[in-house]
Design a protein around this motif. Structure first.
Motif, PDB file in Angstrom:
ATOM      1  N   ASN A 232      -1.898  -7.587   5.610  1.00  0.00           N
ATOM      2  CA  ASN A 232      -1.432  -6.812   6.773  1.00  0.00           C
ATOM      3  C   ASN A 232      -2.608  -6.106   7.441  1.00  0.00           C
ATOM      4  N   ARG A 233      -3.464  -5.507   6.642  1.00  0.00           N
ATOM      5  CA  ARG A 233      -4.628  -4.812   7.209  1.00  0.00           C
ATOM      6  C   ARG A 233      -5.565  -5.805   7.891  1.00  0.00           C
ATOM      7  N   TYR A 234      -5.844  -6.886   7.193  1.00  0.00           N
ATOM      8  CA  TYR A 234      -6.816  -7.860   7.708  1.00  0.00           C
ATOM      9  C   TYR A 234      -6.332  -8.508   9.006  1.00  0.00           C
ATOM     10  N   LYS A 235      -5.067  -8.914   9.028  1.00  0.00           N
ATOM     11  CA  LYS A 235      -4.535  -9.591  10.218  1.00  0.00           C
ATOM     12  C   LYS A 235      -4.483  -8.658  11.423  1.00  0.00           C
ATOM     13  N   ASN A 236      -4.384  -7.356  11.173  1.00  0.00           N
ATOM     14  CA  ASN A 236      -4.310  -6.395  12.273  1.00  0.00           C
ATOM     15  C   ASN A 236      -5.660  -5.780  12.611  1.00  0.00           C
ATOM     16  N   GLY A 237      -6.729  -6.333  12.022  1.00  0.00           N
ATOM     17  CA  GLY A 237      -8.070  -5.877  12.357  1.00  0.00           C
ATOM     18  C   GLY A 237      -8.469  -4.568  11.719  1.00  0.00           C
ATOM     19  N   TRP A 238      -7.697  -4.119  10.716  1.00  0.00           N
ATOM     20  CA  TRP A 238      -8.057  -2.884  10.024  1.00  0.00           C
ATOM     21  C   TRP A 238      -9.177  -3.159   9.011  1.00  0.00           C
ATOM     22  N   LYS A 304       5.561 -10.843   2.124  1.00  0.00           N
ATOM     23  CA  LYS A 304       5.674 -10.405   3.521  1.00  0.00           C
ATOM     24  C   LYS A 304       6.439  -9.075   3.546  1.00  0.00           C
ATOM     25  N   ASP A 306       6.041  -4.599   5.211  1.00  0.00           N
ATOM     26  CA  ASP A 306       5.447  -3.708   6.209  1.00  0.00           C
ATOM     27  C   ASP A 306       4.589  -2.618   5.579  1.00  0.00           C
ATOM     28  N   TYR A 308       1.249  -0.830   4.329  1.00  0.00           N
ATOM     29  CA  TYR A 308      -0.172  -0.825   4.683  1.00  0.00           C
ATOM     30  C   TYR A 308      -1.005   0.028   3.725  1.00  0.00           C
TER      31      TYR A 308
END
Length: 347
Positions: A232-238, A304, A306, A308
């Motif tokens: 989740n972090r990686y896909k959202n650029g975090w 999968k 939500d 983070y």
């Protein structure tokens, strides 16, 4: 008449001598010739060993080394030494021992996991096969081989998939490396390759994230959820903000791989290292440890959700508390920090 008696005597003497000789030959070949009390014993014959060296090694294991030597030379073994691990059973005769040393090189089970660096892997493997740690690390770090097969010095550890493998004890360092490359390609079958593509990661990126998951939790059933947080972090650029990467960066920076760091401090997060995922959003240049297959598959099949954030669960040690918001995470984190302070863990 006198001549006949002489001839008869000669024949009788010949028969006696022949019988004695035949008996000696039979004894030398077929009589038990072991000299150990256990059911079996192991004999290691190094690569390049001479016949003299083999005789020295086997002398304590047989009752009559002279009969062994005679039969070994007669059967041509003295000029055809084969390296390996040989298991001798109690009660074997010379003929059986020599046949065993000719063709019964016994495989060994080689296992490894959770190695932090190639150096650690070399040491672990050197304990199980003939190749020493220096020759192993030399081939592991061979730049030409590493680059030819799509790795870098930092990512080369990813090629060694932890498992149990069968090798001959006298396997050389280069033979071990070549086998591991084949196992790596076998591991990354069509199914795993497709799963990696589906989550838009390369096999090396999967293993790098898996190494972080491996360090975060020892609970196999929790790994897909932890992997989901990082995805989740990686896909959202975090930034991944993974403590294990900071610990690895600190050890590498200090060149001290023996130190145990139980608590990451705020000042540690400022260390300028490509492995510090609190400072850089990119994945580390390679795995920070050797992930188990369960950790790799956890990334490929990540849960999968939500979430983070996560922090150690002090009510259920070994597991973590997961949060969707920073507010919820801070409440969970306070419980953990209070517990750490109560335990007096400062580093």
């Amino acid at each position: 008449m006198y001549i006949k008696k002489i001839l008869l005597a000669i024949v009788l003497i010949g028969l006696v001598v022949g019988g004695i000789f035949a008996y000696y030959v039979y004894q030398a070949i077929f009589s038990p010739n072991t000299n150990f009390e256990s059911e079996t014993t192991t004999l290691f014959i190094p690569t390049g060993a001479t016949y003299t060296e083999v005789v020295e090694k086997i002398t304590p294991l047989v009752k009559d080394i002279y009969s062994f030597d005679r039969i070994a030379r007669k059967k041509g073994y003295a000029n055809n030494i084969k390296a390996g691990k040989y298991i001798l059973k109690q009660g074997l005769n010379n003929n059986e021992i020599i046949n065993l040393l000719r063709s019964k090189n016994t495989p060994v089970q080689v296992s490894f996991n959770n190695q932090e660096r190639l150096q650690n892997l070399a040491g672990r493997i050197a304990m199980q096969i003939e190749a020493d740690s220096l020759s192993l690390i030399n081939v592991f770090q061979d730049t030409a081989f590493v680059e030819k097969n799509g790795f870098t010095t930092e990512s080369a550890l990813a090629m060694y998939i932890p498992n149990k493998y069968e090798f001959f004890w006298n396997t050389s360092a280069s033979q071990f490396r070549e086998r591991m490359l084949k196992e790596y390609k076998r591991f990354w079958n069509e199914s795993r390759i497709n799963k990696a593509k589906a989550i838009e990661l390369s096999p090396l990126e999967v293993i790098t994230i898996a190494s972080i998951v491996q360090k975060e939790t020892a609970k196999i059933d929790e790994r897909p959820r932890v992997a989901g947080v990082y995805m989740n972090r990686y896909k959202n650029g975090w930034k991944l903000d993974a403590d294990p990467t900071v610990i690895y960066a600190l050890k590498k920076h200090r060149k001290d791989w023996q130190t145990v760091i139980k608590r990451v401090l705020y000042k540690d997060l400022e260390l300028d290292s490509p492995y510090n995922t609190y400072k850089y959003a990119e994945l580390p240049p390679g795995p920070i440890a050797m992930p188990d297959i369960s950790a790799i598959d956890a990334v490929l099949n990540y849960e999968k959700h939500d979430y983070y954030f996560f922090v150690a669960n002090v009510q259920n040690f070994g597991y973590h508390k997961f949060a969707k918001t920073i507010q919820q995470h801070n409440r969970n984190k306070k419980q953990y920090i209070d517990w750490v302070n109560k335990q007096g863990i400062k580093r």
